[in-house]
Write an enzyme that holds these catalytic residues in place. Sequence first.
Site, PDB file in Angstrom:
ATOM      1  N   HIS A  32      62.426  -3.016  15.627  1.00 32.59           N
ATOM      2  CA  HIS A  32      61.010  -3.414  15.437  1.00 32.59           C
ATOM      3  C   HIS A  32      60.275  -3.071  14.399  1.00 32.59           C
ATOM      4  CE1 HIS A  32      58.491  -6.761  16.472  1.00 32.59           C
ATOM      5  NE2 HIS A  32      58.965  -6.878  17.808  1.00 32.59           N
ATOM      6  N   ASP A  80      73.477 -22.430  14.587  1.00 35.31           N
ATOM      7  CA  ASP A  80      74.831 -23.000  14.793  1.00 35.31           C
ATOM      8  C   ASP A  80      76.014 -22.321  13.904  1.00 35.31           C
ATOM      9  OD1 ASP A  80      77.344 -24.379  15.289  1.00 35.31           O
ATOM     10  OD2 ASP A  80      76.457 -26.322  14.996  1.00 35.31           O
TER      11      ASP A  80
END
Length: 315
Positions: free
Chosen positions: A34, A257
């Site tokens: 992070h 996708d």
Amino acid sequence: MNGVPNYEGRSKPLLAVQVTELVDGIFIGLTMNHSIGDGTSFWNFFNTWSEISRTGAKPSKAIPIFGREYLDGIIDLPIRIPFFNEQIQEKFLLPTEPLQQRVFHFRKEKIAELKSKANAQMGTSKISSLQALMGHLWVSITRTRHLTSSSTDDQETKYLVIVGTRQRLQPPLSDHYLGNAVLFGWATSTVGDLIKRGLGWAALELNRMVASQTEQQVKKFLEDWFDKPRLLTRSAVVRSHSFVTGSSPRFDVYGNDFGWGKPVAVRSGSGNKFDGKLTVFAGAEEGSIDFEACLSPHTLRALAEDEEFMQSVAV
């Protein structure tokens, strides 16, 4: 990579990916340090990677922006931090207390009802859909915790929200900026006041907290951190009767996708889970929102039995 704190990225991977083949699908797990990226950076990477995998061509989206020019005049780069492991007294560790998770799905129509109700209660129009939904969760979970524990009305309850700062800077940072551009903001109440005042008040408090994260606050945070670097510790975030919401319904979590079809679900891992972590995602259906609630088993059970709360949840 679970249990690995961000500062160990000096020697350990900043990014890790695991692909698990199932009988009827594929599960892609990804973790990012992070310190190098926020949610916007994370999902830009995920979606760009999936587009390259699906098409085999140059991605249609803009390339990542690595520049740190917006820090000019605020701090001097590079930052050099004297750092010694023995000074670290506390780490973010995997939770030891028994916890359970459940995803609560809120349809577009119910979210609109909560937003309208919250604004009407406070005589305003500035409470957003997400703020109304977070206020609803804050009040509902606090109420069920109050019934299932020894909490008293004068105990403090806090709601920490991770607020994106890209659009708060002038000029704004691009969505393709690769970095960590967030601030932490706290909304505070007592348990008794929160339950008594209800949805509208809670949502407006969250609205005011988010609105207070101005460009000046961003610069002040950066200047203060540069003068006195400090680690984010577990105790600074994980507090009794408190909540934390990370992620955002604006992230395109269902848009990636890899060539195998679009995702059917998204879940977060155990790396920073604790009692009160409420992770928000866009729902699979347009306009809907999912909240992944990590709570103690008795609180989660009581919440699922709370008729007032469950009336807003899609079953």
